[in-house]
Design an enzyme around this catalytic site. Structure first.
Site, short mmCIF file in Angstrom:
data_model
loop_
_atom_site.label_atom_id
_atom_site.label_comp_id
_atom_site.label_asym_id
_atom_site.label_seq_id
_atom_site.Cartn_x
_atom_site.Cartn_y
_atom_site.Cartn_z
CE LYS A 15 -1.95 -0.71 4.03
NZ LYS A 15 -1.26 -1.88 4.54
NE ARG A 132 7.90 -2.60 5.60
CZ ARG A 132 6.61 -2.44 5.85
NH1 ARG A 132 5.78 -2.14 4.87
NH2 ARG A 132 6.13 -2.62 7.06
NE ARG A 176 3.21 -4.39 11.61
CZ ARG A 176 4.18 -4.26 10.71
NH1 ARG A 176 5.33 -4.89 10.86
NH2 ARG A 176 3.99 -3.51 9.66
P1 AMP Z 1 2.01 0.63 9.61
O1 AMP Z 1 3.15 1.57 9.41
O2 AMP Z 1 0.81 1.04 8.81
O3 AMP Z 1 2.38 -0.81 9.40
O4 AMP Z 1 1.58 0.78 11.16
C1 AMP Z 1 2.49 0.45 12.19
C2 AMP Z 1 1.74 0.35 13.52
O5 AMP Z 1 1.12 1.61 13.84
C3 AMP Z 1 0.59 -0.65 13.54
O6 AMP Z 1 1.04 -1.98 13.79
C4 AMP Z 1 -0.27 -0.09 14.67
O7 AMP Z 1 0.28 -0.41 15.95
C5 AMP Z 1 -0.13 1.41 14.47
N1 AMP Z 1 -1.19 1.94 13.56
C6 AMP Z 1 -1.04 2.39 12.29
N2 AMP Z 1 -2.22 2.79 11.77
C7 AMP Z 1 -3.13 2.57 12.73
C8 AMP Z 1 -4.54 2.76 12.82
N3 AMP Z 1 -5.26 3.23 11.79
N4 AMP Z 1 -5.15 2.42 13.98
C9 AMP Z 1 -4.47 1.94 15.04
N5 AMP Z 1 -3.16 1.72 15.03
C10 AMP Z 1 -2.48 2.03 13.89
#
Ligand code: AMP
Length: 218
Positions: A15, A132, A176
């Site tokens: 994404k 990554r 995750r």
């Molecule tokens: P990402 O960079 O999108 O993989 O997000 C890393 C971490 O940030 C996730 O594993 C969550 O702990 C937190 N996070 C990101 N986006 C959200 C969201 N919309 N709601 C809650 N936690 C989030």
């Protein structure tokens, strides 16, 4: 017409990579809750400290906190013609909060919302995540296994240091995924019922996925 895009997909489905390209070409801001939360953590604010406890465990940060951050971001001037939401919403609760936020923000505006679902098998994802690397300077994303990179520690675009996210270890990545399947996947039906969901096969090369995405936007 204001263009609003929502990208949903499991961690590592690409994404972020696609949003970066689309954001440049369509001149729409890339609103990525993961990065906004990491900035909050780096600033050592009260909110950041709270968020860190959840991020480190691969769990969702409480919806009220993320929604507050998102609302502040979407009210900024650069979002007036639209935006790409990458990683938000991640639960039905967040999607309902987002409905409210968009109603407040878009009250008198003509908008078009499209939700893209990046579909890919889980077994391909852990490998993508542990390989990554992200540039600490410009945010470019690399995969050590599938991309040919001369120096695995340096960004080819800006020379910044390539780092591995703390939550890209196998252990946290697995958590995750559990969180994704329990909390985020129900959103696919939620948006399908509204008739605004577009499924993209994310098990493809970056260019082909982008072409599909662009084709679906027109
Ligand atoms: P990402 O960079 O999108 O993989 O997000 C890393 C971490 O940030 C996730 O594993 C969550 O702990 C937190 N996070 C990101 N986006 C959200 C969201 N919309 N709601 C809650 N936690 C989030």
């Amino acid at each position: 017409m204001k263009q609003e895009f929502i990208f949903i997909g499991p961690p590592g489905s690409g994404k972020g990579t696609q949003t970066k390209i689309l954001s440049k070409e369509y001149n729409l801001p890339h609103v990525d809750t993961g990065s906004l939360l990491r900035e909050e953590v780096a600033s050592a604010s009260k909110e950041g400290e709270l968020a860190k406890q959840f991020i480190d465990k691969g769990q969702l940060v409480p919806a009220e906190l993320v929604s507050k951050i998102i609302k502040n971001r979407l009210l900024k001037e650069d979002c007036k013609n639209g935006f790409i939401l990458d990683g938000y919403p991640r639960s039905i609760e967040q999607a309902e909060l987002l409905d409210k936020i968009l109603k407040e923000i878009d009250e008198n505006t003509n908008t078009s919302i499209k939700v893209f679902y990046f579909e890919i098998e889980e077994k391909k994802l852990i490998e993508r995540l542990v390989n990554r690397r992200t540039c600490s300077k410009c945010g470019a994303i690399y995969n050590l296994k599938t991309m040919e990179i001369k120096d695995k520690n340096r960004c080819e675009k800006c020379g910044g240091e390539l780092t591995r996210r703390k939550d890209d270890t196998e252990e946290v990545a697995k958590k995750r995924f559990d969180t994704y399947f329990q909390e985020t996947e129900p959103l696919i039906d939620f948006y399908k019922k509204r008739g605004i969901l577009i499924t993209i096969n994310a098990d493809n090369d970056i260019k082909s996925i982008y072409e599909k995405l662009k084709g679906a936007i027109k």
